[in-house]
Design an enzyme around this catalytic site. Sequence first.
Site, mmCIF file in Angstrom:
data_model
loop_
_atom_site.group_PDB
_atom_site.id
_atom_site.type_symbol
_atom_site.label_atom_id
_atom_site.label_comp_id
_atom_site.label_asym_id
_atom_site.label_seq_id
_atom_site.Cartn_x
_atom_site.Cartn_y
_atom_site.Cartn_z
ATOM 1 N N SER A 122 42.944 77.857 -17.815
ATOM 2 C CA SER A 122 42.883 78.101 -16.370
ATOM 3 C C SER A 122 42.875 76.774 -15.623
ATOM 4 O O SER A 122 42.345 75.773 -16.130
ATOM 5 C CB SER A 122 41.603 78.868 -16.034
ATOM 6 O OG SER A 122 41.407 78.915 -14.639
ATOM 7 N N TYR A 137 32.540 80.465 -16.349
ATOM 8 C CA TYR A 137 33.977 80.613 -16.617
ATOM 9 C C TYR A 137 34.648 79.240 -16.697
ATOM 10 O O TYR A 137 35.405 78.957 -17.634
ATOM 11 C CB TYR A 137 34.621 81.458 -15.511
ATOM 12 C CG TYR A 137 36.098 81.697 -15.703
ATOM 13 C CD1 TYR A 137 36.564 82.643 -16.603
ATOM 14 C CD2 TYR A 137 37.043 80.969 -14.973
ATOM 15 C CE1 TYR A 137 37.922 82.867 -16.777
ATOM 16 C CE2 TYR A 137 38.399 81.187 -15.128
ATOM 17 C CZ TYR A 137 38.847 82.136 -16.027
ATOM 18 O OH TYR A 137 40.193 82.349 -16.191
#
Length: 215
Positions: A122, A137
């Site tokens: 990501s 995350y």
Amino acid sequence: MHIVITGAGCGIGRKMTHQALARGWQVTATVRHAGTAPDGAEELVADMRDPDGLAQFCAGLQDVDVLVNNAGIIGPARQATLDMDFAGFAETLAVNTLAPLAMAQAVLPHMRAGGRILTISSQMAWMGYAKSDRIAYRTSKAAVNKVMQGLATDLRPRGIAVILIDPGWVRTDMGGPDADEDPAAVAAGILDIAAQDGLAKTGRFLRWTGEERDF
Ligand SMILES: NC(=O)c1ccc[n+]([C@@H]2O[C@H](COP(=O)([O-])OP(=O)(O)OC[C@H]3O[C@@H](n4cnc5c(N)ncnc54)[C@H](OP(=O)(O)O)[C@@H]3O)[C@@H](O)[C@H]2O)c1
């Protein structure tokens, strides 16, 4: 071409599975619930929260060309540095960081030189951001970048490429309806990367469009 895709139940993983089948590839798709993999794919029922259990699910695989570690979670509702759900943080690390390595280890006995291991990371992993929202995350994706960079170093002598992918912000259950990218376009971009001889790019962090980006 035999591709193994984790997290084929929805989102980018499901799009990749449909598109890989449409390209005429053999697809092994992992899902959490039996009977939910797209028609035409070989189904593996596996939960990424149990990295130790993944090897047994992959024991029957044969001649894998590409593994795509796609399954992922955004993490717990409470994931601020000053207010952390630690059990949720641990689960996020299990699914997003440990399981991709466990899947790689499980698939490697069934992969020859020329194979590729792709892991969906990501842009939120980027160390240049000091942002603190969704820190569990962010941490899990920064950590999987480091794990896969090391795996790339270790597998280069065996002729197996390890590549990290930044898919952008994608309109899925995770990304939400306001996200920038169409999941079908992102899935196609990732499969284009999967189709290439990857050794020239091993250890790199690529956008879904194929261009290199910073860690
Ligand atoms: N969407 C974005 O904007 C975005 C941005 C950057 C990175 N990513 C990354 O891209 C990947 C795919 O995301 P997405 O947007 O397609 O998300 P998604 O729509 O939420 O899909 C996530 C997939 O992961 C699977 N999964 C979740 N927990 C699992 C577990 N414990 N065991 C096995 N499978 C599990 C889900 O299975 P079920 O169907 O059973 O729930 C689902 O198939 C993830 O790694 C995500 O972090 C997404």
